[in-house]
Structure formats: structure tokens, C-alpha cells
Design a protein around this motif. Structure first.
Motif, short mmCIF file in Angstrom:
data_model
loop_
_atom_site.label_atom_id
_atom_site.label_comp_id
_atom_site.label_asym_id
_atom_site.label_seq_id
_atom_site.Cartn_x
_atom_site.Cartn_y
_atom_site.Cartn_z
N SER A 155 58.48 -57.08 22.12
CA SER A 155 58.90 -57.84 23.29
C SER A 155 58.02 -59.07 23.50
O SER A 155 58.52 -60.16 23.82
CB SER A 155 58.86 -56.95 24.53
OG SER A 155 59.32 -57.64 25.68
N ASP A 156 56.72 -58.91 23.29
CA ASP A 156 55.81 -60.06 23.42
C ASP A 156 56.07 -61.10 22.34
O ASP A 156 56.06 -62.30 22.60
CB ASP A 156 54.36 -59.59 23.34
CG ASP A 156 53.96 -58.70 24.50
OD1 ASP A 156 54.56 -58.82 25.58
OD2 ASP A 156 53.05 -57.86 24.31
N ALA A 157 56.29 -60.62 21.11
CA ALA A 157 56.52 -61.56 20.00
C ALA A 157 57.79 -62.37 20.20
O ALA A 157 57.89 -63.51 19.74
CB ALA A 157 56.58 -60.79 18.68
N ALA A 158 58.78 -61.80 20.89
CA ALA A 158 60.08 -62.47 21.08
C ALA A 158 60.16 -63.23 22.39
O ALA A 158 61.22 -63.80 22.69
CB ALA A 158 61.19 -61.42 21.03
N LEU A 159 59.09 -63.34 23.14
CA LEU A 159 59.15 -63.79 24.53
C LEU A 159 59.53 -65.25 24.72
O LEU A 159 60.28 -65.60 25.63
CB LEU A 159 57.81 -63.50 25.21
CG LEU A 159 57.77 -63.65 26.73
CD1 LEU A 159 58.80 -62.77 27.40
CD2 LEU A 159 56.36 -63.31 27.23
#
Length: 443
Positions: A155-159
Motif C-alpha cells: 500500500s505504501d509503495a503504491a501510494l
């Protein structure tokens, strides 16, 4: 799944306890609907850690004939760092470069029958996969990113647009370009070039709960769509730069539960950029539940089922030919089963004892139980599933007869093929993959 050296498969890559029930709506292989020829995907997951306790090597796929029946191998798994990058290394519970590309194989365990040398830049599973592809030129190998335990930072990588660009670039650099970290004489620039033919996204789950430490957000659905698009854009750009007509494949593992589909997947949009998706076709019920239940039924009124999963994705806009049906090469088991009858739907005291993790057992072990005579094989022929029961312990699983029914469904409904978790759970002679291969060929 939880990862440990011998037992990191407790619920496996693609497992979860599904939270709500629903009623389902009203290689060059022969055997398409109507008898015409068509190709079906046959996708098997190879587990990084299976080379240890299970002693299942890439070479075993050649020895048992599975390699010649597969179109794709998904290598499980690649991890995502807290900084939102693909990475590898020797970090307990987080990465295993030793298994991936540093571990030397002797001649007996090598696909080409030649022992690794101390100074070659690529060894381990990656080198063996390269050797397997040399023997089977049509075989594709994809790196699968995430899984149950390693979806923590997706989720953080795609934020943001910037985080997505950096994340995708790091994955392409590490796996597609093959620029591995130096590990003694192993690794280096381009060391693994040509091993991987694409990327499989195994984010469990965008927009809804997965493992206990996995971050999720309401905006994950939009961000996953944009992440898929970013992977497609960068993979295509790198392919064009190679000027060899190369195409890198992009796939994803996707859930059964409608609530999870709707929370995390803009189906029509992602299907434009994905070559195909592997549908969760198992863990509909798991051994942590208080009652025994089917884990992978083809049909099940008012409950999760393979048919219900297929129809849920099609209703949301997924084309049939891009849906690859997941099939388990393992079983879910309960012990302390009471209530009489054939054991199905009865109270249980807990997960059944098993080889690697309580309540989770390889097909090859379950076959021995079935052949021992101590367990009776039961079948729900309308539901298309099977289970073993000895009066106290119950295992729900797929055997060749169940898989023949499922491959018939694939052919009848024009689906894209079959996926299996995981290759190391099959018998030494590849009984399950042979059943799937023959079924997709209409034999």
C-alpha cells in the motif's frame, strides 16, 4: 502465510480466512469448447523455501515431467521493502538470496546435470530456472511479488505517482534486468538477465485486511489500478528498448470474496493491462474455523465456490479467457470432529496435526492417507469436491477426479487455464499436474 525455514506455509501464499459468504450467481493444447484447438495457461507456483525442508528442487520439475506440462512458473516470492522497493538479501524472514541465487547445486540436483562452480555469478534457484527454460523454450518464469506475509508494504509503495514509478523501476531492475546485489562471487549487473519473463502481483489485499501487519487504505483500489498501469508502461518500454520483439507478461493473484474484489479491484480497468489473473480457488474455508467445511468446491449453493468466483469476476467485467482457475495441491484439515455422519459441516476441536503446519497438508501426504485404508474418501458429486475422514480427523482436498471436473469447467466456459499452489506438494510422479494437463487436453 507466515515464513519460517521449514513451516512458512501455514496458509501459503494465497491463503486467507474469507470473511463473508455469498451465493453464486444463476502450451499449445487441444480441447477448447466445441472441440477446436486453443492454448491454456498452466501456472505452477515454485516456493523459494521448498528447497529446504521439503528438499524440492527445480530439477524435480524436470525429473517428474511437470516442466513439460507447464506454461508458466511463478517464483514465490519477492518482497517489498519499507521504502517501497523490490529487494533481496539474506535477511531472516524477509529475503533469502542464498536460495535465490547464491546456493551452489551439485550435479545430481542440477537441471543440466552439471555442478555449479564457486565463481559463476548466478547459482541457486534462479540459475536452475534458467537451465529449465533452456530445456523448455516455451516455458515462462514470472517473479511473484508479495504473498500473504510479504504484502506488508504494498500500500505504501503504491501510494503516489512517484512511489509507484520508483517501486516498479526497482522491480524491473532487480528481476527483469537481473541486476542482483553482489554476494561474494554471486550476483552483479545483469547476473539474472533472462531468468524472468514477467511479474506477478500478489498483493493480499488492496483495500481490505490481509496479514496482521499489512497496511491497507480505502484509496488502495485506485492506487492498485495505477500500479498495474505503471508496471505495464515500464515493462513495455523496457521491452521496446531491447528491440527483440520481447514481451514481458503482467499477471495478478486475485480474491474470491466479493467484498474484497470491490474494495480493491477496478476490474474493467486492470484487465486492460494484465495478461491474465489467477483466481483464488481454495481456502474458501480453513482449519482455524470451528466447523469442518469445503475449501475448494467447484459448486456450492450459498457458499464460496470456484463457479461463484468466476462469475463474480465476469459480472465485474473480466473476460473469461483472462481468468485462470486456482487449484490447491494441498488440503485443509480439522481434528476432534464430532457429530457423526461423514464429518463434513461438523464441530471440530482444532486444526489437524500435519507435516509442516497444523491444518495444512500436501497432497502427496493426503494421498498416502487415502491409500492406507484408515481414511474413507467422500465426494460431493454435485458440489465437485472431496474429503477424507477417519471418524475423528477430516481433510478437504482436490484429487485427480476433482481436478478432471474442474478442467472440464475451464474448457466448457472458455477460461484461460489453471493455476496450482504449489508444485512441491504434488506426488513424486506429478500426479496432479498430469491430471490437469490431460483434462485441459480433453483426455
Amino acid at each position: 502465510m507466515r515464513r519460517s525455514m521449514l513451516g512458512r506455509l501455514a496458509v501459503a501464499a494465497c491463503s486467507l480466512s474469507l470473511l463473508t459468504a455469498f451465493a453464486p450467481a444463476g502450451g499449445d493444447d487441444a480441447g477448447a469448447p466445441g472441440g477446436s484447438g486453443r492454448s491454456y495457461k498452466k501456472v505452477g507456483y515454485f516456493t523459494q523455501w521448498g528447497v529446504y525442508g521439503r528438499d524440492f528442487q527445480v530439477q524435480d520439475l524436470e525429473a517428474n515431467g511437470s516442466a513439460g506440462k507447464l506454461t508458466h512458473i511463478n517464483y514465490a516470492f519477492g518482497n517489498v521493502s519499507a521504502e517501497g522497493r523490490c529487494f533481496t538479501g539474506n535477511v531472516p524472514g524477509e529475503a533469502d538470496a542464498w536460495a535465490d541465487y547464491a546456493r551452489p547445486l551439485d550435479a545430481a540436483n542440477s537441471v543440466d546435470g552439471v555442478a555449479d562452480t564457486w565463481d559463476q555469478p548466478l547459482a541457486g534457484n534462479f540459475n536452475q530456472l534458467r537451465e529449465l527454460k533452456a530445456k523448455h523454450p516455451g516455458l515462462k518464469v514470472l517473479i511473484s511479488l508479495g504473498g500473504w506475509s510479504w504484502s506488508t508494504h504494498f500500500s505504501d509503495a503504491a501510494l503516489t505517482p512517484a512511489s509507484r514509478r520508483a517501486f516498479v523501476a526497482s522491480c524491473i531492475d532487480l528481476y527483469i534486468k537481473g541486476n542482483l546485489p553482489q554476494d561474494g562471487t554471486r550476483g552483479g549487473a545483469g547476473a539474472a538477465a533472462g531468468v524472468f519473463d514477467g511479474i506477478d502481483l500478489d498483493w493480499e489485499w488492496p483495500g481490505s485486511a490481509g496479514d496482521t501487519d499489512t497496511t491497507y487504505r480505502p484509496e488502495d483500489k485506485r492506487n492498485f489500478t495505477e500500479l498495474v498501469k505503471e508496471f505495464r508502461t515500464q515493462l513495455d518500454a523496457y521491452a521496446r528498448s531491447q528491440k527483440r520483439g520481447t514481451k514481458y507478461e503482467l499477471t495478478a493473484f486475485v480474491p474470491t470474496a466479493p467484498a474484497k474484489i470491490d474494495a480493491g479491484f477496478d476490474v474493467r480497468r486492470i484487465m486492460r493491462d494484465l495478461d491474465f489473473v489467477n483466481l483464488q480457488g481454495y481456502d474458501f474455508h480453513v482449519s482455524g474455523e470451528p466447523r469442518t467445511a469445503q475449501q475448494s468446491a467447484l459448486y456450492a449453493h450459498g457458499d464460496f465456490s470456484v463457479q461463484g468466483t468466476v462469475e463474480a469476476w465476469q459480472r465485474r467485467g473480466a473476460p473469461a479467457h483472462k481468468l485462470v482457475m486456482g487449484m490447491p495441491f494441498y488440503g485443509q484439515g480439522w481434528t476432534g470432529v464430532s457429530g457423526g455422519g461423514n464429518g463434513m459441516g461438523q464441530p471440530a476441536t482444532g486444526p489437524a496435526p500435519a507435516t509442516w503446519a497444523a491444518g495444512y497438508e500436501d497432497y502427496k501426504a493426503l494421498k498416502k492417507l487415502a491409500d492406507s485404508g484408515a481414511y474413507q474418501v467422500h465426494r460431493d458429486r454435485r458440489g465437485g469436491h472431496a474429503w477424507l475422514f477417519d471418524g475423528t480427523t477430516l481433510w478437504t482436498y482436490d484429487d485427480p477426479q476433482v481436478l478432471r471436473a474442474k478442467t472440464g469447467y475451464v474448457r466448457e466456459h472458455g477460461l484461460g487455464g489453471a493455476m496450482f499452489w504449489s508444485l512441491d506438494a504434488d506426488t513424486a510422479d506429478g500426479e496432479l499436474i498430469t491430471a490437469v494437463d490431460r483434462g485441459l487436453r480433453g483426455r
